[in-house]
Design a protein around this motif. Structure first.
Motif, PDB file in Angstrom:
ATOM      1  N   ARG A1069      -5.607 -14.337  20.933  1.00 24.26           N
ATOM      2  CA  ARG A1069      -6.444 -13.147  20.761  1.00 24.26           C
ATOM      3  C   ARG A1069      -5.676 -12.020  20.097  1.00 24.26           C
ATOM      4  N   GLN A1070      -4.374 -11.906  20.408  1.00 26.25           N
ATOM      5  CA  GLN A1070      -3.654 -10.736  19.932  1.00 26.25           C
ATOM      6  C   GLN A1070      -2.836 -11.003  18.683  1.00 26.25           C
ATOM      7  N   HIS A1071      -2.779 -12.264  18.268  1.00 22.69           N
ATOM      8  CA  HIS A1071      -1.901 -12.556  17.148  1.00 22.69           C
ATOM      9  C   HIS A1071      -2.488 -12.010  15.867  1.00 22.69           C
ATOM     10  N   ASP A1072      -1.749 -11.166  15.160  1.00 22.67           N
ATOM     11  CA  ASP A1072      -2.146 -10.939  13.786  1.00 22.67           C
ATOM     12  C   ASP A1072      -0.924 -11.202  12.921  1.00 22.67           C
ATOM     13  N   THR A1073      -1.180 -11.479  11.669  1.00 25.27           N
ATOM     14  CA  THR A1073      -0.117 -11.980  10.808  1.00 25.27           C
ATOM     15  C   THR A1073       1.069 -11.024  10.793  1.00 25.27           C
ATOM     16  N   ILE A1074       2.265 -11.577  10.979  1.00 29.27           N
ATOM     17  CA  ILE A1074       3.485 -10.758  10.958  1.00 29.27           C
ATOM     18  C   ILE A1074       3.990 -10.739   9.524  1.00 29.27           C
ATOM     19  N   GLY A1075       4.328  -9.551   9.034  1.00 28.82           N
ATOM     20  CA  GLY A1075       4.707  -9.453   7.624  1.00 28.82           C
ATOM     21  C   GLY A1075       6.042 -10.125   7.341  1.00 28.82           C
ATOM     22  N   ILE A1076       6.164 -10.678   6.133  1.00 27.46           N
ATOM     23  CA  ILE A1076       7.457 -11.205   5.680  1.00 27.46           C
ATOM     24  C   ILE A1076       8.005 -10.282   4.597  1.00 27.46           C
ATOM     25  N   PHE A1077       7.137  -9.984   3.635  1.00 24.34           N
ATOM     26  CA  PHE A1077       7.612  -9.219   2.474  1.00 24.34           C
ATOM     27  C   PHE A1077       7.170  -7.772   2.593  1.00 24.34           C
ATOM     28  N   PHE A1078       8.156  -6.875   2.722  1.00 27.26           N
ATOM     29  CA  PHE A1078       7.836  -5.451   2.768  1.00 27.26           C
ATOM     30  C   PHE A1078       8.374  -4.805   1.508  1.00 27.26           C
ATOM     31  N   THR A1079       7.490  -4.205   0.722  1.00 27.44           N
ATOM     32  CA  THR A1079       7.990  -3.495  -0.456  1.00 27.44           C
ATOM     33  C   THR A1079       7.332  -2.124  -0.490  1.00 27.44           C
ATOM     34  N   VAL A1080       8.086  -1.137  -0.944  1.00 26.75           N
ATOM     35  CA  VAL A1080       7.552   0.226  -1.010  1.00 26.75           C
ATOM     36  C   VAL A1080       7.293   0.533  -2.476  1.00 26.75           C
ATOM     37  N   SER A1081       6.071   1.037  -2.787  1.00 26.65           N
ATOM     38  CA  SER A1081       5.729   1.260  -4.196  1.00 26.65           C
ATOM     39  C   SER A1081       6.403   2.527  -4.721  1.00 26.65           C
ATOM     40  N   GLU A1082       6.441   2.651  -6.035  1.00 31.72           N
ATOM     41  CA  GLU A1082       7.093   3.821  -6.636  1.00 31.72           C
ATOM     42  C   GLU A1082       6.325   5.104  -6.326  1.00 31.72           C
ATOM     43  N   SER A1083       4.965   4.988  -6.271  1.00 33.55           N
ATOM     44  CA  SER A1083       4.201   6.220  -6.012  1.00 33.55           C
ATOM     45  C   SER A1083       4.507   6.765  -4.616  1.00 33.55           C
ATOM     46  N   CYS A1084       4.794   5.835  -3.677  1.00 31.27           N
ATOM     47  CA  CYS A1084       5.220   6.247  -2.330  1.00 31.27           C
ATOM     48  C   CYS A1084       6.512   7.063  -2.421  1.00 31.27           C
ATOM     49  N   ILE A1085       7.437   6.521  -3.187  1.00 31.27           N
ATOM     50  CA  ILE A1085       8.749   7.161  -3.327  1.00 31.27           C
ATOM     51  C   ILE A1085       8.577   8.584  -3.876  1.00 31.27           C
ATOM     52  N   GLU A1086       7.667   8.738  -4.860  1.00 34.06           N
ATOM     53  CA  GLU A1086       7.455  10.074  -5.441  1.00 34.06           C
ATOM     54  C   GLU A1086       7.009  11.069  -4.384  1.00 34.06           C
ATOM     55  N   VAL A1087       5.980  10.671  -3.616  1.00 30.64           N
ATOM     56  CA  VAL A1087       5.469  11.606  -2.594  1.00 30.64           C
ATOM     57  C   VAL A1087       6.568  11.948  -1.600  1.00 30.64           C
ATOM     58  N   ALA A1088       7.352  10.925  -1.203  1.00 31.65           N
ATOM     59  CA  ALA A1088       8.421  11.167  -0.227  1.00 31.65           C
ATOM     60  C   ALA A1088       9.430  12.163  -0.791  1.00 31.65           C
ATOM     61  N   THR A1089       9.736  12.042  -2.079  1.00 31.89           N
ATOM     62  CA  THR A1089      10.689  12.983  -2.683  1.00 31.89           C
ATOM     63  C   THR A1089      10.135  14.398  -2.624  1.00 31.89           C
ATOM     64  N   GLN A1090       8.817  14.517  -2.892  1.00 30.96           N
ATOM     65  CA  GLN A1090       8.200  15.862  -2.814  1.00 30.96           C
ATOM     66  C   GLN A1090       8.335  16.426  -1.413  1.00 30.96           C
ATOM     67  N   ILE A1091       8.078  15.586  -0.419  1.00 26.54           N
ATOM     68  CA  ILE A1091       8.171  16.087   0.978  1.00 26.54           C
ATOM     69  C   ILE A1091       9.601  16.536   1.257  1.00 26.54           C
ATOM     70  N   ALA A1092      10.555  15.737   0.821  1.00 23.30           N
ATOM     71  CA  ALA A1092      11.950  16.064   1.115  1.00 23.30           C
ATOM     72  C   ALA A1092      12.364  17.369   0.426  1.00 23.30           C
ATOM     73  N   ARG A1093      11.788  17.642  -0.734  1.00 25.93           N
ATOM     74  CA  ARG A1093      12.208  18.845  -1.468  1.00 25.93           C
ATOM     75  C   ARG A1093      11.440  20.079  -1.054  1.00 25.93           C
ATOM     76  N   LEU A1094      10.324  19.913  -0.399  1.00 28.35           N
ATOM     77  CA  LEU A1094       9.392  21.023  -0.190  1.00 28.35           C
ATOM     78  C   LEU A1094      10.014  22.175   0.590  1.00 28.35           C
ATOM     79  N   HIS A1095       9.776  23.395   0.080  1.00 26.64           N
ATOM     80  CA  HIS A1095      10.111  24.609   0.844  1.00 26.64           C
ATOM     81  C   HIS A1095      11.575  24.812   1.107  1.00 26.64           C
ATOM     82  N   ASN A1096      12.260  23.719   1.385  1.00 27.39           N
ATOM     83  CA  ASN A1096      13.486  23.932   2.109  1.00 27.39           C
ATOM     84  C   ASN A1096      14.660  23.671   1.197  1.00 27.39           C
ATOM     85  N   PRO A1097      15.210  24.714   0.618  1.00 22.94           N
ATOM     86  CA  PRO A1097      16.279  24.512  -0.347  1.00 22.94           C
ATOM     87  C   PRO A1097      17.424  23.709   0.280  1.00 22.94           C
ATOM     88  N   ALA A1098      17.662  23.966   1.565  1.00 19.95           N
ATOM     89  CA  ALA A1098      18.796  23.295   2.195  1.00 19.95           C
ATOM     90  C   ALA A1098      18.561  21.788   2.313  1.00 19.95           C
TER      91      ALA A1098
END
Length: 1817
Positions: A1069-1098
């Motif tokens: 009942r509880q089994h759902d497919t366990i991932g093997i291949f995890f890849t992060v897309s480039e558009s994800c990386i872009e948004v993450a960079t924006q978050i990291a840079r936001l507001h905070n010069p430090a």
């Protein structure tokens, strides 16, 4: 806060949060929270973006997105708009990552829904989300191509969550979206195809409807007319109609005033009324079996709400009419399956209107378009609305299904118009309070009043006199506190609590003399408030009486237990909370009097401490909480002196049973100390002395009570809690308390007083711990070391003291700490825990008792397990203590949850949704603030897993696998909670659990084994056997299988077998497919960079370095490779287990099951497993064979080679482009898709040159933007040479080329499984389809002889096996080359012919399924061999009738799949069937009826649709009528046909009767299946039906009459359009002049149903209403008595749903008729006069019966008129008597109310009439 070694500067101070949780500002330490939230947010942003940049989806992103979730729970949306938008964008990218593990996708979706929840915070300018990625995700999951083959497993709730996600994202789709969506889904709109369902449900889900008015042309204007026309013209509720209605409802609700609904209102309400499927008419009609799909009530309610208002308010008239026509269904005496839907409608409609009024008048302005002024609901609109619903709501109050729905409806109506909704309920309530005989009416009325309490009490200009009812209601409810009626007692408590919560109980009778400016009502209120004191004192007296009647001696025999029953504990809870509320709300003067009364009651008696004692102590505790200073002075002084007196006198330490007085005073004292801790300091010495004395008493009851006192004292001193809950802050000494009635609390100025432990209180706590806890711990240590052994009883006492100290002072003891367990998961991101401040500064200088308890308990635990394991009582307590050591910080999760639940319930029953803005009562707001404080203590997920915890968990594991089952199960519960709490602790514990299962001959016991299995099962939380982690699953699954080899494993023991089944079941009942291949897309990386840079010069300095980023990429790659290895290792481990010959069968099945869960669509199954499953196809065990068949279908899907598709342009093929505008149906442009017997692909060239379109819906509506079809087969290499196969393919190929294997396989497949229950098995079909698709016809030569043999074997199982293989063959050959296909059909055709000649009752459905499956989604031109074979000779006529019917069934299965593309074949079939319609055999007739339905299915009258090239109904009916001519002239039609073929000399009449019986079958079959009903054609058949249909229901009638009756019933329910009405009425009028009275009678029954089912459509054409009126009046004067009676009934029904008004002219007409003079001569009565007089009386009766549950103004007079006819000749006298008895029956319930409408003289006459006369007079 330092993270990663770099100190982070605080964020800039100006933060404009999106939306905070206001309750945080009320906490006593709120000043610390700003800083805490800022730091936590910076932490989350930094770590989350870092985890994405380093591409670490697990554990990094998973861990920090969970933290973001808890951040939302703790602080709301406390971040800037930019942060908010970036978080949403990041999660949107994460959710739509292409191959994300399903579970991870689901958890990101949940978080994203939370972030998008308050749509007013972000406008469309702030945020836009592309729709396509989301649609692709939805398509991939909901319409998954591989899920049914078991290649991917989704969590159960995934569809639900994705739909919610789309709903949240919908408002942010850009403007051009609508156009793109329509281009995508319009080509699917083919009404005959399943694609229609998909298209419409996608439109319902995705089409955006919230847009600014200037964008409407890009939005709903593009589709509104098209879909609306479709909806109006379609009938019989196909399954997709519900989705359309939901879409329109949403559109209406989002754009009130911008869509013109006026032309559709009558249609909308007619359809709504039809969708309730209500029973109508006298003789019960036949329900349509297809009308089971009905609209979703929630959406209907939205739609109705949005239609209301506007100039003239047209929808309100229809709504009033709707409720009038269904009102009688709400009466409690009516019951049926429709009831729950009607109740839901009633319950939700007012709530929805309240929401709309809130939006129009009170909502905060936001970017969402406002309702235009002209469309808003005015007060008059609301009054009309209330009027239309009140009647139904008052009836529903007493419904059998309970009064909650009605109470909720009335609560909302009272918010809208208190002056209309409240008075009738008040009237009923007062009446119910007076009657003693009907307790259920009291319960119902009180619960309705509870909902209306706020509307009644709050001062409002609409209904100022409402408040005068408060005191009479409170006084009137007191008798409800009744010890003999439990439910009445509870509802009364709730009632009193609700009202006193809203009203300060202050005597204001002296105020009017001081304030001159009071209104009359206010003066009356002030004088009335003098009664409050009486009320409180009487209430207390009632409570004392209740307590006296529930002492233990009275309610139990001495033999029974001395614990409470469940009912008693509920009463106790109700009692204490009510007393507490009443006393909290008292003025100081009333409180003092009440306190004295309670004190005298408690101290003048001695109560037993189990039942009544607990109740009294609770009351005292409630009283003490309100004003602790005054009450403690009385109680503490009294109790302590008694206790000192008794304990000082004699030596009690060693006695086992003690004086009742001592026990009672201890109990009283322990409850009274649950008050503000500051007040307890005054009594420090006394309390300490009592505790030190009593805790060490030997008597168990005494030391338990003393421990309670200890716990309560410590809690009062050490916790943070509010100290008062009054309804206004600062007491009730204000100028004018009556102005505070019902006043809501103000969140910004609550004046909340908290108890925060002072230094002195802290000292007192630690002093108590030093004096009481410390010695006990020393004593236990002495016991363990053996210096001072204790008896069990002494040990229990010591443990009790330790436990209660921990429970009392837990919040002051710092949590367990120490180094954490390293290296559980590799991560480049910080996974530390977040410490929340809870208002307690831990003092390091004091002894840390939590640690010392922990240390001592572990010593004791091991001591007990070694020496006295049977001391389970001690073990129970130790387990509880261990649990509290880990989790307890002042509150338990369970207690918190139940308080949160009850808080939401109270909030719901008391909230004011009209004004919104948190206008709750002050006490509720205070409660919510406390809950917020407690929630902060309980947010523990993601706590670090420290060494201390590891030790405790190992101890728990030891207990979980110990000897006694009770101990085991308690320890397992704590263990599972801990595993969820501490991050990654599973990875540490699972190996330890698995070790206990290992089959090495260790000294493992059976208990240990069972315990370990139970730990894996983890009853309440996630099953450990299905944790989504390759390491854990890789250990657990093989271990579960291997434990079959363990010596402790005996399957004889039932429980172990059951346990293993449960575990496997949970995994499944509880089994759902366990991932093997995890890849992060480039558009994800872009948004993450924006978050990291936001507001905070430090922060931007700390972006991960280039090296780190490289390492992240590298790690991602390695992780994916390692995961794939782990996956393969797990598969191979399971296979190794299976090779062990010793493995019992149960475990073999288990391993096979687990293996089948490991099929995936992103990674091929290792060859060894393919080998195992291939061999499994001929395994001895049937269950393994079943698993193998499913698995092989999946494996073959994995091995499927991709085929090339090419794009084509339809207009190039047909040479015709579609004209402008919308066109659907058969047209020039899609002619080339039709089956054409002159142009069939009979040669290789034709086959390759024709373009084959496999999907049936393509081209019916509009062409897809890009049409892809398979490249023609010549470009493909056909057979796979052996050299090119991969390993798995070679294995399959070898086995299936082995004759022995095939023979065994076919033998097994043609075995019977469950006799008589088997049917065509899709799994096997998929297996063969895959084989022939992947390998071409290689295996055919080997299979062929077996198929021929099966074809000749008539047995059910052989035929079924043949069906499955044949269907698989035909579908698998989809892309074979012409030569192969041609060869295949030359072999198959004779085979199918043979099989169809041998068809039997058992197998004909299987063959139907086989042919239908084979034709599904295939181009009919490629199957021409099959179709021509089927068309050869359906009805032989010589053979058995059964064979004919079966063949027709099979043909129907094939042709129905091809829908509109085989019009030529449909024509041929019809031409073939028409001469044979006079069939004699019933089964053939029925089947022909069904086939005809399918033939004419394509003839639809839908908008923009061309006339079809398939057969037309109209032409067919004309031809049939010609053949039925002989019957139309006859007066009576008899069925003189016998069921055997007489010689051909039959006359025309007999032929016609035979024909008619078949036509009836067709009418019955097509009612409800077709999309549009051909009304004109049906009308031509009506006269015949009226002639035959019998009047009464009688089973003995022959089949034809029964059918005619059914047809009439079904036709009368049909949906009419305005243009059809005159035609139908003309036909009915003609029949009303018929010579047969049966026909005239049937006209009336037909009319009743027709009017009800088309009510609003008919009402929109007043001329026709007039015609119906005349028709009924004409039949009322019929010479046949039965017809007159029926006309009367019909009239009353039509009056009841207000189809025409009961106006003066109608009454006069009837009265004139009823006064027709009868000639005096007794001989023969002039019959026409009698008929006229009877008609008049019947009409008057109809008026009376038309309002069964109330008495309108005209009724008394008509009743009087009727009574004059009691002595008339029969049948008049009978009619009058019947009417009077019916009147009495229906008006009996509310007679008290109804009598008011009659004058005294009328009442006298009535009483004479209604009391039955004496028979002896």
């Amino acid at each position: 806060m330092t993270v990663g070694g770099v100190h982070k500067p605080a964020c800039p101070s100006v933060l404009v949060p999106q939306r905070e949780i206001v309750y945080n500002g009320l906490l006593p330490y709120s000043d610390r929270l700003d800083r805490e939230a800022l730091e936590l947010l910076a932490d989350i942003k930094w770590n989350l973006s870092r985890a994405v940049l380093l591409r670490e989806l697990w554990p990094g992103v998973a861990f920090w997105s969970r933290k973001l979730f808890s951040y939302l729970k703790l602080y709301g949306r406390r971040f800037s708009k930019e942060d908010h938008v970036l978080f949403i964008k990041l999660l949107y990218e994460l959710v739509t990552l292409p191959d994300l593990e399903p579970h991870m996708m689901q958890s990101y979706a949940r978080l994203l829904i939370q972030l998008l929840k308050k749509k007013e915070l972000l406008s469309r300018d702030d945020l836009q989300l592309p729709w396509r990625p989301l649609y692709q995700l939805y398509e991939r999951v909901v319409y998954s191509k591989t899920e049914h083959l078991g290649l991917i497993w989704f969590p159960n709730s995934v569809e639900h969550i994705l739909k919610a996600l789309v709903k949240s994202c919908r408002p942010y789709f850009p403007a051009p979206t609508t156009k793109e969506m329509l281009e995508e889904w319009r080509p699917l709109l083919c009404v005959f195809d399943v694609a229609m369902q998909k298209a419409i449900s996608n439109m319902e889900l995705f089409l955006p409807t919230i847009m600014p008015p200037d964008e409407h042309t890009k939005g709903f204007r593009l589709w509104f007319d098209e879909l609306m026309d479709l909806w109006v013209s379609v009938q019989n509720q196909p399954s997709w109609e519900g989705h359309l209605v939901n879409l329109f409802a949403r559109l209406a609700n989002d754009n009130i005033g911008y869509v013109n609904w006026a032309p559709y209102i009558a249609t909308i309400f007619t359809r709504i009324l039809r969708s309730f499927n209500l029973p109508v008419g006298v003789n019960h009609m036949v329900a349509l079996r297809y009308l089971t799909t009905s609209y979703d009530i929630g959406h209907l309610v939205l739609w109705i709400t949005a239609l209301l208002g506007g100039p003239g308010n047209p929808a309100q008239k229809e709504l009033t009419c709707l409720f009038n026509s269904i009102a009688s269904f709400y009466h409690p005496s009516n019951h049926g399956c429709w009831q729950s839907r009607l109740m839901r409608l009633l319950q939700r409609l007012p709530a929805s209107v309240v929401r709309r009024v809130h939006r129009e008048r009170h909502a905060a302005p936001s970017w969402i378009t406002l309702v235009p002024e002209s469309q808003r609901l005015t007060d008059e609109d609301l009054q009309e609305f209330t009027h239309s619903l009140t009647g139904a709501a008052l009836l529903a109050m007493f419904s059998k299904s309970g009064c909650t729905d009605a109470a909720y409806a009335l609560q909302n109506l009272a918010l809208l118009t208190p002056q209309l909704a409240i008075p009738p309920v008040l009237e009923k309530t007062y009446a119910a309070m007076e009657t003693l005989t009907e307790p259920h009416t009291l319960t119902a009325t009180l619960s309705c009043m509870i909902g209306m309490a706020r509307s009644l009490v709050t001062p409002s200009h609409h209904y100022p006199e409402g408040r005068l009812h408060v005191l009479p209601l409170l006084m009137g409810s007191l008798p409800g506190v009744d010890p003999n009626d439990f439910s009445k007692c509870m509802i009364t408590f709730q009632f009193i609590t609700t009202f006193t919560m809203l009203v300060p109980l202050v005597d204001c009778s002296s105020f009017p003399s001081q304030h001159g400016d009071l209104s009359e009502v206010e003066k009356d209120l002030c004088f009335a408030s003098a009664e409050f004191e009486d009320f409180v004192l009487q209430f207390l007296d009632r409570c004392f009486a209740l307590i006296d009647s529930s002492t233990l001696e009275q309610t139990r025999d001495e033999m029974e237990t001395d614990t409470q029953t469940q009912l008693e504990s509920l009463v106790e809870l109700g009692l204490s909370s009510t007393v507490s509320t009443v006393l909290t709300q008292c003025s100081t003067h009333i409180y003092t009097v009440a306190l004295q009364k309670v004190y005298n009651f408690a101290t003048s008696n001695i109560f037993e401490t189990c039942v009544s004692g607990r109740m009294v102590a609770d009351m005292c505790s409630a009283a003490a909480k309100c004003h602790p200073a005054e009450s403690l002075q009385l109680f503490v002084h009294h109790c302590c002196s008694v206790i000192f007196h008794i304990t000082g006198n004699e030596d009690l330490q060693s006695e086992d049973e003690l004086d009742k007085e001592l026990l009672w005073n201890l109990q009283l004292l322990s409850e009274v100390t649950r008050v503000d801790g500051e007040q307890l300091l005054k009594y420090q010495e006394k309390l300490e002395r009592v505790l030190c004395t009593c805790v060490r008493l030997r008597c168990k009851r005494a030391y338990t009570l003393a421990c309670g006192l200890l716990e309560h004292t410590l809690r009062s001193l050490s916790l943070i809690y509010p100290t008062e809950y009054r309804s206004t802050s600062g007491g009730f000494d204000t100028d004018l308390p009556i102005q505070d009635w019902g006043r809501p609390g103000d969140v910004s100025a609550l004046g909340l007083c908290w108890h925060v432990p002072s230094r002195e209180e802290e000292n007192f706590v630690f002093q108590l711990l030093f004096r009481l806890l410390h010695p006990e711990l020393e004593r236990i240590k002495g016991h363990v070391s053996g210096d001072q052994p204790m008896s069990r009883e002494e040990l229990w006492q010591s443990l009790a003291i330790v436990q209660h100290c921990l429970l009392g002072a837990g919040s002051m003891l710092p949590p367990l700490d120490g180094p954490h367990v390293a290296d559980l998961v590799p991560s480049m991101v910080n996974l530390g825990e977040v410490k929340l401040y809870n208002g307690v500064e831990y003092d390091d200088s004091r002894q840390n008792y939590r640690e010392s308890i922990c240390h001592t308990m572990r010593l004791l635990l091991h001591h007990i397990l070694e020496h006295t394991e049977d001391d389970t009582k001690s073990l129970f307590v130790i387990i509880e203590i261990v649990s509290d050591l880990m989790f307890f910080q002042g509150i338990h999760k369970k207690e918190f949850d139940s308080r949160w639940k009850s808080f939401t319930l109270v909030k719901k029953s008391m909230e004011n949704r009209l004004h919104g803005k948190k206008q709750h009562i002050r006490a509720l707001l205070i409660d919510r603030a406390l809950l917020q404080h407690e929630m902060r203590k309980l947010v523990v997920e993601g706590s670090e897993y420290k060494k201390v915890h590891q030790e405790l968990l190992c101890d728990l594991l030891l207990l979980s696998t110990s000897t006694y089952s009770q101990v085991r199960s308690r320890a397992q519960n704590v263990l599972t909670t801990a595993l969820v709490t501490y991050s990654f602790s599973c990875r540490d514990l699972i190996p330890r659990i698995v070790k206990l299962l290992s089959p090495q001959p260790t000294n493992g016991t059976q208990q240990q084994f069972k315990g370990a299995l139970y730990c894996l099962l983890a009853a309440h939380s996630v099953c450990l056997a299905s944790v989504r982690d390759w390491d854990c699953v890789g250990m657990v699954w093989p271990a579960l299988v291997r434990c079959g080899l363990s010596p402790a494993m005996t399957l004889e023991e039932h429980s172990v077998g059951q346990l293993l089944d449960d575990i496997i079941d949970r995994v499944h009942r509880q089994h759902d497919t366990i991932g093997i291949f995890f890849t992060v897309s480039e558009s994800c990386i872009e948004v993450a960079t924006q978050i990291a840079r936001l507001h905070n010069p430090a922060l931007s300095l700390e972006l991960p370095t280039v090296e780190e980023l490289k390492e992240g990429l590298q790690r991602q790659r390695i992780r994916n490779i390692v995961n794939a290895r782990k996956y393969e290792k797990l598969v191979n481990d399971l296979l190794d287990c299976l090779e062990d010959k010793e493995l019992p069968w149960k475990f073999e099945h288990m391993a096979t099951d687990l293996l089948s869960l490991l099929l995936r669509d992103d990674h091929p199954l290792p060859p060894d497993a393919v080998l195992y499953f291939t061999q499994g196809l001929i395994h001895d065990s049937i269950s393994i064979r079943k698993v193998a068949i499913s698995a092989m279908a999946g494996i073959l899907k994995q091995l499927k080679r991709p085929r090339k598709k090419v794009a084509v342009k339809p207009s190039d093929i047909s040479g015709v482009a579609d004209p402008e505008g919308m066109w659907a149906g058969d047209r020039q442009a899609n002619r080339w898709l039709q089956y054409n017997s002159n142009n069939l692909p009979l040669s290789e060239e034709q086959w390759d040159s024709q373009l084959h379109v496999e999907k049936t819906h393509v081209g019916y509506y509009s062409w897809p933007r890009e049409m892809m079809i398979y490249a023609s087969s010549q470009k493909l290499k056909d057979d796979l040479p052996y050299e090119e196969m991969n390993e798995a393919e070679k294995i399959i190929s070898e086995y299936f080329s082995d004759p022995e294997f095939i023979e065994q396989l076919i033998q097994f497949l043609s075995l019977e499984d469950r006799k008589g229950k088997d049917s065509f098995n899709p799994r096997r079909f998929f297996l063969f389809k895959g084989l022939f698709r992947n390998f071409g016809n290689v295996f055919l030569p080997l299979l062929w002889p077996h198929l021929e043999q099966l074809a000749t074997d008539p047995h059910e199982s052989s035929q079924r096996c043949l069906c499955e293989i044949t269907a698989g063959l035909i579908r698998g050959s989809k892309l074979w080359s012409f030569s192969k296909v041609n060869r295949l059909w030359h072999l198959l055709c004779p085979l199918i012919r043979t099989a169809l000649t041998n068809i039997t009752v058992e197998t004909y459905t299987d063959w139907g399924t086989c042919i239908a499956t084979a034709c599904e989604g295939r181009d009919p031109r490629k199957l021409h061999w099959l179709l021509e074979l089927l068309m050869e000779s359906p009805l032989i006529g010589e053979g058995s009738s059964f064979r004919d019917a079966s063949l027709l069934y099979v043909i129907q299965g094939g042709l129905a799949q091809h829908q509109w593309r085989v019009s030529e074949l449909l024509h041929r079939l019809l031409a073939y069937l028409e001469p044979k319609l006079t069939q004699v055999y019933k089964n053939v007739r029925e089947r022909i009826g069904s086939v005809l339905t399918y033939i004419f299915m394509i003839d639809v009258a839908l908008p923009h649709t061309q006339p079809t090239s398939s057969p037309h109904v109209a032409e067919f009916v004309t031809r049939v009528l010609e053949r039925l001519k002989p019957l139309t002239s006859e007066a009576e039609i008899h069925n003189h046909v016998h069921e055997e073929n007489a010689p051909e000399t039959e006359d025309e009449c007999t032929q016609a009767v035979k024909l008619l019986t078949t036509v009836l079958k067709w009418l019955m079959a097509s009612a409800g299946r077709t999309f549009t009903t051909p009304v004109q054609q049906q009308l031509q058949l009506l006269p015949l039906l009226f002639k035959i249909a019998p009047v009464e229901i009688d089973e003995s009638y022959d089949e034809m009459k029964q059918d005619a009756r059914t047809c009439l019933s079904l036709m009368s329910q049909g949906l009419l359009y305005p243009q059809h009405i005159p035609l139908v009425l003309a036909a009915l009028e003609e029949m009303a002049g018929s010579r047969s009275w049966h026909a005239r009678y049937s006209v009336l029954t037909y009319l009743q149903i027709m009017v009800f089912y088309n009510l609003f459509t008919l009402l929109s054409v007043p001329v026709e209403v007039q015609r119906i009126h005349q028709l009924v009046m004409r039949l009322l004067l019929d010479e046949q008595l039965e017809v007159r009676d029926m006309a009367g009934t019909t009239l009353s029904g039509l009056l009841q749903c207000q189809f025409f008004p009961l106006d003066c002219s109608l009454q006069t007409q009837l009265q004139t008729l009823s006064q027709t003079r009868l000639p005096k001569a007794r001989g023969e009565l002039a019959s026409t006069d009698l008929v006229r007089r009877h008609a008049g009386v019947l009409g008057l009766s109809a008026c009376i019966l038309s309002s069964p549950y109330d008495v309108p103004i005209w009724m008394p007079q008509i009743l009087m008129d009727l009574s004059d006819h009691l002595n008339d000749p029969q049948p008049i006298e009978m009619t009058v008597k019947k009417t009077l008895s019916e009147f009495r029956r229906t008006h009996h319930d509310n007679w008290q109310e109804h009598r008011q409408r009659f004058t005294d003289d009328q009442l006298l006459v009535l009483t004479d009439l209604l009391v039955s006369p004496c028979y002896y007079a």
